[in-house]
Write a protein that holds these residues in place. Structure first.
Motif, PDB file in Angstrom:
ATOM      1  N   GLY A  60       0.822  -1.208   0.000  1.00 51.01           N
ATOM      2  CA  GLY A  60       0.000   0.000   0.000  1.00 51.01           C
ATOM      3  C   GLY A  60       0.859   1.263   0.000  1.00 51.01           C
ATOM      4  O   GLY A  60       0.590   2.236  -0.716  1.00 51.01           O
ATOM      5  N   ILE A  61       1.914   1.228   0.802  1.00 53.66           N
ATOM      6  CA  ILE A  61       2.787   2.398   0.904  1.00 53.66           C
ATOM      7  C   ILE A  61       3.421   2.704  -0.450  1.00 53.66           C
ATOM      8  O   ILE A  61       3.471   3.860  -0.892  1.00 53.66           O
ATOM      9  N   VAL A  62       3.884   1.645  -1.112  1.00 53.32           N
ATOM     10  CA  VAL A  62       4.544   1.817  -2.403  1.00 53.32           C
ATOM     11  C   VAL A  62       3.584   2.418  -3.417  1.00 53.32           C
ATOM     12  O   VAL A  62       3.907   3.329  -4.176  1.00 53.32           O
TER      13      VAL A  62
ATOM     14  N   ARG B 125       0.929   4.233  -2.919  1.00 51.78           N
ATOM     15  CA  ARG B 125       0.679   5.639  -2.620  1.00 51.78           C
ATOM     16  C   ARG B 125       1.865   6.504  -3.023  1.00 51.78           C
ATOM     17  O   ARG B 125       1.701   7.577  -3.586  1.00 51.78           O
ATOM     18  N   ALA B 126       3.052   6.002  -2.718  1.00 57.05           N
ATOM     19  CA  ALA B 126       4.254   6.796  -3.011  1.00 57.05           C
ATOM     20  C   ALA B 126       4.394   7.060  -4.503  1.00 57.05           C
ATOM     21  O   ALA B 126       4.783   8.146  -4.924  1.00 57.05           O
ATOM     22  N   LEU B 127       4.045   6.034  -5.305  1.00 56.80           N
ATOM     23  CA  LEU B 127       4.208   6.193  -6.749  1.00 56.80           C
ATOM     24  C   LEU B 127       3.246   7.225  -7.313  1.00 56.80           C
ATOM     25  O   LEU B 127       3.480   7.800  -8.371  1.00 56.80           O
ATOM     26  N   GLU B 128       2.148   7.457  -6.595  1.00 55.43           N
ATOM     27  CA  GLU B 128       1.194   8.451  -7.092  1.00 55.43           C
ATOM     28  C   GLU B 128       1.652   9.870  -6.808  1.00 55.43           C
ATOM     29  O   GLU B 128       1.184  10.818  -7.413  1.00 55.43           O
ATOM     30  N   ARG B 129       2.563  10.012  -5.842  1.00 61.29           N
ATOM     31  CA  ARG B 129       3.004  11.339  -5.459  1.00 61.29           C
ATOM     32  C   ARG B 129       4.006  11.906  -6.431  1.00 61.29           C
ATOM     33  O   ARG B 129       4.588  11.177  -7.231  1.00 61.29           O
TER      34      ARG B 129
END
Lengths: 325, 562, 312
Positions: free
Chosen positions: B163-165, B167-171
């Motif tokens: 999940g963290i990954v 989300r991070a890729l969307e930033r």
């Protein structure tokens, strides 16, 4: 009502002084050799994160705009990100502030109270052995070198005798124990605070004692004391209720005057005892070249010094109406 | 106050029994529990108990042995592929470790270009997961570090990081988001899990009941862990930490101890002192990009004048050894002892004469030469460059004495030795961060004394330190050494899959480095650690100290009698 | 008329001068009788002697050089012996020579900082007292502000901006934060002097402000400033020692604070009392001696504090 005006006046002065300090630090930050941006932003931070922080702090703006950003950021708590901890500076100093306040305030109050009490006795027994003993003792203790004394106390009381913990503010054993209640945890903190408090007390109470003593001697020569005696009042009453309260005023002034010294002493004590306060954080962050944290710690300490001055002035004005205007 | 103290003592007695809690003293707060961000030693110490890798090193032979993997990888030379089979293992939340997790770990490292890890994963072309317990790695080209560096990377749980990954890729800034993610409960495969972290005071680790090594026998060692709790206490200063050990408030000081404490600790019957070798390199580096150290003759003369015996005997108090080569002597397979020795074993007299010979041959002169007309030694003054101009002041940067007193004092002594020769040397201790900035990022220095405390056993660093491609801002080639002959050898050593060929190349490389001295190796300190004998036993000695995974797996409460 | 006045203002032995001499004589008598003063002077002389002797050991043998002189036979910290009166530090340097060198540094730091702060403080104090009104108010506000700042911590933040500071920079910075105390006293003196007739006379005779300040006020104010402030050097010595202790001193100088830092950081803190105790005792005693002398000065300045013996 005069009091309110007085507080307002002093308050405004303090705000002005603080602004001058803020601005001076800002100017020095830009005048110092080296690259201001890499001083504020960790060079090992990856470029994207760094860029975001740079725009947040306004470091890519011209100098005048930067100054406005700087002020705004200071009052909104955006002090940047600590190089060492990798967390926002505000988060770190927020946790450290209460620790310093507890230690600092208690040490000043304790030293002042004991200094006043013993100074009174010394003046009363002027010339006799008690007086000489107290005066010489106060003089010697006051001039001992603080960091050295702190180390010796750790060695003797925390190690050799073992009554006190060696370092820090809490014991893991107590705080990881699921059965430990609030009372126990508070006692644990007090147990840890004892030595640093004692060290600060030893260094400071001497000067208050000496000031109280000479102030008391002066006060005892005043006319109204003569009157009190003539009225037939007991010596003890004369001393404690008439002379002492007035004699104590210069001690309060001296607390104010020596605040700078007390804060420096506090920072050294925190460092040697690893008491997690703002003073220690300043020393630590300067050793690590962690400028964002150092700057914020320093400014916060300056603020504490100024506010303490205000408190002392107000206290003095409250006690001695003559100085209000 | 006196009445409160007994209360506290009673209270602490009522808590868990001492025998099930290992109390460790550490130097500083760990920076983070996010494995991708953890670059400081203390974070890595904690996380090494939590995250494990496919392979690890045996404490005695230092060879790679399977850890999360079941056995050695199978190599297919035609495809440049390695197949690894996983051991049955569980994460600390009870779920199974699968090949998906391994593939996911590699994916994260490559997708985000995770610093420090990406360099050893870049050449992995593709990863396949034929089944839940098998992973197949395809390499772009042969690479000797695959076995020793790539397969020792910590494996993370896909479930926790997925999940963290995403989300991070969307930033806008994915890597920053990934690194700044605050991980409160890292889920790992190691012997311990994090129970609590009280900032500024302590960390509390608890035994991981899902640890895959529990009860197993690996290479003849019975693994636990047997100790239920670990509390890591954070100390600000080392002297207080040593006192805590003597007093008994901690059982193990996980921190190098200064030699000054040794005598006292050795006398204490309840304390055992461990001396471990380090795979370290403490050296003096020169800036070859500009004068004066552009001149090799000057560098060699300086190397000649440095009394390494003095440093070891006095500064390290005997707890360390002189380094002849840039590869530590303990790394027996790769170490080359047949390198130029410079002042090794010479007296001060001999040293000065030898340096004088080198310098005069190179054309340096003095206002007052170190050797007078009669051939006796005098204090030299005013050294001049071959073109006749007087030498300009140069600085030797060192870390400050509160960070590392050894390097700081070494810098000062080197300054004095060089001044004896008439060189205008100035030792300058500097805050560590600023020092690295100047040396690594800006290349704005003359010379420095630095060290790598934890050199990997794989000598690939010889390539990173001296290959000309590393000569860039923030690159590892801090001295600016550019030698095409060396570059060729270094590239060849990286590609050499045959250990014998690689060994020969590495030895040749050492010879060249010691001839040109972009770095001059000084010393290798002994790591001094101490524990309380009366509390726990089963410490495993290994290169780099007793704070290794084997100790933590084998440690038991001290059963012995009075 | 103006001739006569001009004559008065240029006469060598003005009333002000003989008044000054009288006062000095009286002050010396008071000082001589003060117990604190005597003790302070004795202690200070011991330290001064130490500072002067600090040049001797390296001449006897290079191994006694405090910074780089090591004993070829001793390579770690050992206790006192005939060769090394206070033992050696962790790499074999003589502690006694370091202690003597530290005395020299302490005096240098203390006196230089004192003189610099006197210089700055006197000028500002005189200007403030003489100019009065807005200038005075502004300058005194400025002095207040500086006085409030904790010097040690300011030097710390400056060293984080400017890098490692050398000893002279540290001395200058200390002086920059100690002048307010001087300026207050000087200002008070200037204010009272301003009212004196000889100042009026000079002004009437046409002397410029500048000339009045430098030729007439300064000579009357300076001796007091020097006497009073020289004994306030204690804080400069303590600040330098604290800075060195914390690791921010000049690494090329062997001061007492630096000695304490080395004994702390190299782990000899609790094993080597012969190394730990002397520097700390010296710092404390030199502070004490200056403090005692300062108190004696107080008795000189404030008759109410004098003991019976000091009264004429």
């Amino acid at each position: 009502m005069e009091m309110k005006k007085f507080i307002l006046k002093r308050g405004i002065e303090i705000v002005i002084i603080f602004f001058v300090i803020l601005t001076t630090l800002f100017l020095l930050f830009h005048m110092a050799p080296g690259d201001p941006i890499s001083r504020m932003i960790d060079p090992t931070m990856n470029p994207e994160d760094a860029q975001q922080l740079i725009s947040e702090l306004g470091l890519d703006q011209p100098v005048w705009t930067q100054y406005l950003y700087y002020l705004k950021n200071f009052f909104t708590g955006h002090f940047g990100v600590s190089f060492h901890y990798g967390r926002p500076v505000l988060e770190i100093i927020g946790k450290r502030l209460p620790n310093t306040i507890i230690l600092f305030t208690s040490s000043i109050i304790l030293s002042a109270l004991v200094g006043i009490f013993m100074g009174k006795i010394a003046a009363w027994h002027k010339g006799k052995k008690t007086d000489t003993f107290m005066t010489v003792g106060a003089l010697v203790l006051h001039t001992l070198f603080l960091p050295w004394l702190a180390l010796i106390f750790i060695w003797v009381f925390a190690y050799k005798v073992g009554w006190f913990p060696l370092t820090g503010i809490i014991s893991a054993e107590v705080w990881t124990n699921p059965n430990a209640g609030f009372l126990l945890k508070t006692l644990d903190v007090l147990h840890h605070m004892a030595l640093p408090l004692f060290t600060l007390f030893v260094i400071h109470f001497g000067s208050y004692l000496l000031i109280m003593r000479s102030s008391m001697l002066e006060t005892l020569r005043e006319d109204y004391i003569l009157t009190a005696r003539a009225k037939g009042l007991e010596e003890k009453t004369v001393r404690n209720h008439h002379a002492a309260p007035n004699a104590a005023l210069p001690v309060i002034t001296s607390i104010g005057l020596s605040l700078a010294f007390s804060i420096s002493g506090g920072a050294i004590t925190e460092t040697v005892f690893t008491w997690p306060g703002i003073g220690r954080e300043l020393v630590f962050s300067v050793s690590n070249s962690d400028y964002p944290l150092a700057q914020a710690s320093f400014l916060l300490i300056a603020l504490i010094v100024l506010l303490s001055n205000l408190v002392v002035d107000v206290l003095y004005a409250y006690v001695d109406p003559r100085i209000r205007y | 106050m006196a009445m409160l103290l007994p209360l506290l003592f009673f209270a602490s007695c009522g808590s868990r029994t001492a025998a099930d809690t290992l109390r460790i003293g550490i130097a500083e707060e760990p920076r983070t529990l996010n494995i991708w961000l953890a670059s400081d030693a203390n974070s890595r110490k904690i996380l090494s108990q939590i995250y494990q890798a496919l392979y690890t090193r045996d404490p005695e032979t230092l060879e790679m042995i399977p850890w999360l993997a079941e056995k050695s990888p199978k190599y297919e030379p035609d495809n440049l592929a390695y197949t690894v089979k996983l051991r049955p293992a569980k994460w600390s939340d009870g779920t199974e470790v699968t090949s998906e997790d391994v593939a996911f770990t590699a994916y994260v490292i490559k997708k985000f270009n995770v610093p420090r890890l990406i360099s050893t994963w870049r050449f992995v072309k593709k990863i396949e997961t034929p089944d839940l317990y098998t992973v197949k790695f395809y390499l772009k080209k042969p690479n000797a570090v695959f076995l020793t560096r790539t397969l020792t990377a910590p494996i993370v749980q896909k479930r926790q990081w997925e999940g963290i990954v995403k989300r991070a890729l969307e930033r806008k800034k994915p890597l920053a988001t990934l690194l700044n993610e605050k991980i409160e409960r890292p889920i790992g495969t190691g012997p311990y899990v994090l129970e609590e972290w009280r900032q500024g005071a302590y960390l509390h680790l608890r035994k991981n009941r899902f640890f895959f090594g529990k009860g197993r026998i690996v290479n003849g060692r019975v693994l636990g862990p047997f100790v239920e709790h670990i509390i890591l206490k954070i100390f600000g200063t080392s002297d207080v930490a040593v006192l805590a050990l003597k007093k008994g408030s901690i059982d193990f000081l996980w921190w190098g101890i200064q030699p000054g404490y040794i005598d006292d600790l050795l006398k204490d019957k309840n304390i055992r002192v461990f001396f471990s070798k380090k795979s370290a390199l403490y050296f003096m580096g020169f800036n070859l990009r500009k004068p004066p150290f552009k001149d090799r003759a000057l560098r060699r003369a300086v190397a000649m004048l440095i009394d390494r015996q003095f440093i070891v005997t006095r500064i390290l108090q005997g707890y360390g050894s002189r380094m002849l080569s840039v590869v530590p002597e303990g790394n027996r397979f790769y170490y080359n002892s047949q390198v130029p020795r410079y002042g090794f074993g010479m007296t001060r007299d001999e040293r000065i004469r030898a340096a004088y010979a080198i310098l005069s041959r190179a054309g340096y002169t003095w206002d007052v030469p170190p050797i007078d007309a009669k051939g006796g030694l005098v204090a030299a003054k005013g050294m001049r460059l071959p073109d006749g101009r007087p030498m300009e002041d140069f600085t030797i940067l060192t870390p400050p004495s509160d960070y590392d007193p050894h390097r700081a004092i070494a810098g000062i002594m080197i300054q004095e030795w060089l001044r004896d020769m008439g060189m205008p040397a100035f030792a300058k201790p500097m805050p560590f961060g600023a020092l690295l900035q100047k040396v690594k990022a800006k290349h704005d220095f003359d010379a420095f004394v630095l060290g790598y405390g934890k050199l990997s056993l794989d000598p690939d660093y010889l390539r990173s330190f001296f290959h000309s491609s590393g000569d860039k801002p923030r690159g590892w080639n801090m001295s600016g050494y550019r030698n095409p002959v060396y570059d060729k050898l270094a590239d060849a050593s990286r590609a050499a899959m045959d250990p014998e060929i690689r060994r020969k190349l590495i030895k040749q490389m050492q010879e060249i480095v010691l001839k040109d001295v972009p770095y001059f190796p000084l010393y290798n300190p002994t790591l001094i650690e101490a524990v309380r004998k009366d509390r726990f036993e089963g410490w495993v000695e290994m290169l780099e100290g007793i704070g290794n995974i084997w100790s933590f797996c084998e440690l038991k409460a001290f059963a012995g009698g009075e | 008329m103006s001739e006569a006045i001009a004559k008065i203002s240029t006469r060598k032995k003005t009333p002000a001068t003989s008044y000054r001499t009288e006062r000095l004589k009286e002050n010396w008598h008071v000082f001589r009788e003060s117990l604190l003063g005597k003790l302070g002077l004795i202690l200070l002389s011991i330290f001064a002697l130490m500072a002067l002797c600090s040049f001797i050991p390296p001449l006897i043998d290079p191994m006694y050089n405090p910074m780089s002189g090591v004993d070829p036979l001793v390579s770690h910290s050992v206790g006192p012996s005939f060769r090394h009166w206070l033992g050696t530090d962790f790499i074999g340097r003589d502690i006694f020579s370091q202690l003597l060198g530290g005395a020299r540094i302490a005096f240098m730091v203390g006196i230089s900082a004192a003189f610099m702060s006197i210089f700055i403080g006197t000028i500002i104090g005189m200007v403030a007292g003489y100019a009065g009104k807005t200038v005075d108010s502004l300058l005194m506000r400025f002095a207040d502000m500086i006085m409030v700042m904790p010097t040690l911590l300011v030097v710390l933040i400056l060293s984080s901006l400017f890098g490692q500071l050398n000893i002279w920079t540290i001395v200058l910075l200390i002086a920059l934060f100690r002048w307010p105390g001087v300026s207050r006293v000087i200002r008070a003196q200037t204010l009272s002097l301003k009212q004196r007739p000889f100042i009026d006379a000079a002004r009437v005779a046409g002397a410029s402000h500048f000339r009045i300040i430098f030729k007439h006020i300064t000579p009357n104010v300076l001796p007091l400033a020097l006497l009073y402030m020289t004994f306030r050097v204690t804080s400069a010595i303590i600040i330098e020692a604290a800075l060195a202790f914390l690791g921010f001193g000049d690494p090329g100088t062997v001061s007492w604070g630096m000695m304490l830092q080395w004994v702390w950081k190299t782990g000899n803190m609790f094993q080597a009392p012969y190394w730990l105790l002397p520097p700390g005792i010296c710092i404390s005693l030199i502070t004490l001696s200056f403090y005692m002398l300062g108190r004696a000065m107080d008795e000189v300045l404030d008759p109410r504090l004098r003991s019976v013996k000091q009264m004429r």
